[in-house]
Design an enzyme around this catalytic site. Structure first.
Site, PDB file in Angstrom:
ATOM      1  N   LYS A 164       0.860  -1.185   0.000  1.00  0.00           N
ATOM      2  CA  LYS A 164       0.000   0.000   0.000  1.00  0.00           C
ATOM      3  C   LYS A 164       0.897   1.236   0.000  1.00  0.00           C
ATOM      4  O   LYS A 164       1.907   1.271   0.709  1.00  0.00           O
ATOM      5  CB  LYS A 164      -0.885  -0.042   1.252  1.00  0.00           C
ATOM      6  CG  LYS A 164      -1.945   1.051   1.340  1.00  0.00           C
ATOM      7  CD  LYS A 164      -2.794   0.806   2.577  1.00  0.00           C
ATOM      8  CE  LYS A 164      -3.876   1.845   2.769  1.00  0.00           C
ATOM      9  NZ  LYS A 164      -4.704   1.552   3.974  1.00  0.00           N
ATOM     10  N   SER A 245      -9.447   1.400   3.292  1.00  0.00           N
ATOM     11  CA  SER A 245      -8.666   2.227   2.398  1.00  0.00           C
ATOM     12  C   SER A 245      -7.613   1.446   1.608  1.00  0.00           C
ATOM     13  O   SER A 245      -7.002   1.981   0.683  1.00  0.00           O
ATOM     14  CB  SER A 245      -7.961   3.324   3.198  1.00  0.00           C
ATOM     15  OG  SER A 245      -7.023   2.780   4.117  1.00  0.00           O
ATOM     16  N   SER A 269      -9.901  -0.933   7.288  1.00  0.00           N
ATOM     17  CA  SER A 269      -9.199  -0.672   6.030  1.00  0.00           C
ATOM     18  C   SER A 269      -8.493  -1.889   5.438  1.00  0.00           C
ATOM     19  O   SER A 269      -7.999  -1.832   4.318  1.00  0.00           O
ATOM     20  CB  SER A 269      -8.194   0.466   6.207  1.00  0.00           C
ATOM     21  OG  SER A 269      -8.873   1.688   6.310  1.00  0.00           O
TER      22      SER A 269
END
Length: 548
Positions: A164, A245, A269
């Site tokens: 990420k 996310s 997330s």
């Protein structure tokens, strides 16, 4: 003689044209998205009324420049021959293929580079999941091949993984999806990245995310960032949400763009995008994995975690990231081996709680019944009413202090932004490009005047209330409580309980849905055991049909 020369000339022209085709076939080109955006205006989900799909700043042709010569040599025929060896295969299987000589770490890596380019350069299939690629990854893969010796089947050695893009790496900037961090070149890797490299993993690149880990705009699309554009779900492009996310992490794993990906979670997330993309995601107890070198929201709740296609890989990935970090005040000395010669495929003697209100969901109820039939003792729970006041305040005040700390200690020293206010002011100068959906949550951080003393009271109250909600774990001596997707991620977060999300099926629309195991603090191994038994019982995950 003339005929020979003509033949030679024609052959050279043909080869030249073929090479030119190879170069242009997968070029990343901007396309007219007007009609697609118009169609989105009728979407029943308000968060999916997109303002744009494509990134306005990212040039994937530049991202792929370091690999042009290698990819020219790699044919579509080679790609298709490798597909059955790689797609949907777990790490032990991949390692066995390398050991028997049918695969190499270099071939595995170039396969993923080719596959990403193949899909992301097609405007009808692109998922906008990739932000950056490690320019050295093929060289590193060749080194892994040259130096391999008695590699365990349960090792991350030579396995290409994605991160990420809020996790620091030396080779690539760490942007959190924000233009304010576009040139955030950190001098060192995040602690978990150091551990991954030490355990032989290959860092393939960085993936898109909900900008600032979805604590930036209010009611905006999940998976959107100014750097990466709008991440899309491979099970239904622009039809189903990606979750957030860690949107790019979930999407990239689901589409088989890497062996695995790292996500981060504050509240949902990892569980949310894992559920939406039919992959396995583990949100560990705070302190199990280091947060040093990760763009923060909350030092109280943040944690990285593994996102994989199956439970075995998840456990192997956990092993490769763990380690005590003296620079993370929450870091714990963990001796647990998350995988050791695999897991027992058994629910024998397990007591598992289910939330009564969720039994109205037919897929949830069906999977509970499957578990009951193989001997799981199911305990139905009616959760108490609780107060969840102050959750946003916790995030506000943590972010207000934690972001400047990251920028001071772990970011590029040349960055002009030093705090939340600086980001707000920067975005105001070109809001259409930098914050097309607004920055309401950042503005809320600036307005929040809660004191540290008041914050401590809020934290304690939230923890008490959440523990009350999950009290059956202790009072009923349960191995886990079962939830759906990220329904109870906030409650698990503030009470410091780990969660493991495992695919459990698909709605009639084709949208994925997952079962989430909520466990006791620091009992990740037990959750993985349960998740493995459930995975083997149901074998629910299916590849997205357009990405096979």
């Amino acid at each position: 003689m003339k005929k020979s020369l003509l033949f030679l000339f024609a052959s050279l022209v043909l080869i030249s044209c073929k090479n030119q085709e190879n170069e242009t076939e997968f070029q990343f080109k901007k396309y007219d998205e007007t009609a697609a955006l118009e169609a989105q205006r009728n979407h029943k989900n308000g968060r999916m009324k997109f303002k744009l799909f494509q990134s306005k700043v990212l040039d994937m042709n530049e991202v792929y420049k370091p690999f042009q010569s290698e990819l020219k040599k790699f044919s579509d025929e080679e790609y298709n021959n490798l597909k059955p060896l790689i797609l949907e295969q777990d790490i032990p299987t991949l390692q066995r293929h390398v050991k028997d000589g049918t695969l190499s770490y270099e071939k595995l890596t170039i396969f993923y580079l080719y596959r990403i380019r193949k899909f992301e350069s097609d405007s009808t299939l692109s998922l906008n999941s990739i932000i950056a690629l490690n320019p050295n990854v093929l060289k590193e893969a060749r080194e892994k091949d040259a130096n391999k010796s008695n590699v365990s089947e349960f090792s991350m050695y030579g396995m290409p993984v994605l991160l990420k893009d809020n996790i620091n790496t030396k080779e690539m900037p760490t942007t959190a999806g924000a233009l304010a961090l576009q040139r955030n070149y950190s001098k060192s890797d995040a602690f978990i990245v150091e551990k991954l490299r030490a355990n032989g993993a290959l860092i393939l690149g960085k993936v898109n995310l909900s900008e600032w880990a979805y604590f930036f705009c209010s009611g905006c699309p999940l998976g959107y960032s100014a750097i990466g554009g709008q991440t899309l779900n491979p099970y239904g492009r622009a039809e189903f949400e990606t979750g957030g996310s860690s949107s790019g992490s979930g999407v990239a794993v689901a589409a088989n763009f890497a062996v695995a990906a790292v996500g981060t979670e504050t509240s949902g997330s990892i569980t949310s995008p894992s559920s939406q993309n039919s992959v396995v995601g583990l949100k560990p107890t705070i302190g199990v994995l280091s947060r040093t070198g990760i763009v923060p929201i909350s030092s109280t709740l943040d944690t990285p975690g593994p996102m994989t296609k199956n439970v075995i890989d998840n456990a192997i990935f956990m092993n490769a990231m763990r380690g005590f970090d003296q620079n993370d005040s929450k870091s714990k000395e963990i001796d647990e081996e998350y995988v050791q010669n695999g897991f027992r495929n058994s629910f024998k003697g397990k007591r598992i709680g289910v939330f009564k209100p969720l039994l109205t969901d037919s897929i949830y109820a069906l999977n509970i019944e499957k578990m009951r039939k193989v001997g799981v003792e199911i305990v139905e729970i009616t959760p108490p009413e609780i107060s969840f006041n102050g959750f946003v305040t916790l995030l506000n005040i943590d972010m207000k202090y934690d972001l400047p700390k990251y920028l001071s200690e772990n970011a590029d020293k040349s960055l002009f932004i030093k705090n939340v206010k600086d980001v707000i002011e920067f975005n105001k100068k070109d809001s259409l490009l930098r914050a097309p959906y607004g920055q309401q949550l950042f503005e809320g951080i600036e307005r929040d005047q809660t004191t540290i003393a008041e914050l401590e009271v809020i934290k304690e109250n939230l923890k008490t209330e959440a523990n009350k909600y999950l009290q059956a774990l202790e009072s009923e001596d349960l191995d886990a409580i079962l939830s759906i997707n990220n329904y109870h991620s906030g409650i698990a977060a503030v009470s410091f309980h780990p969660t493991l999300t495992v695919p459990m099926g698909y709605k009639t629309s084709g949208e994925p849905i997952s079962l989430t195991f909520v466990g006791k603090p620091f009992e990740e191994r037990n959750l993985l055991e349960l998740g493995y038994a459930f995975e083997q019982l149901t074998k629910a995950r299916k590849m997205p049909k357009n990405y096979q």
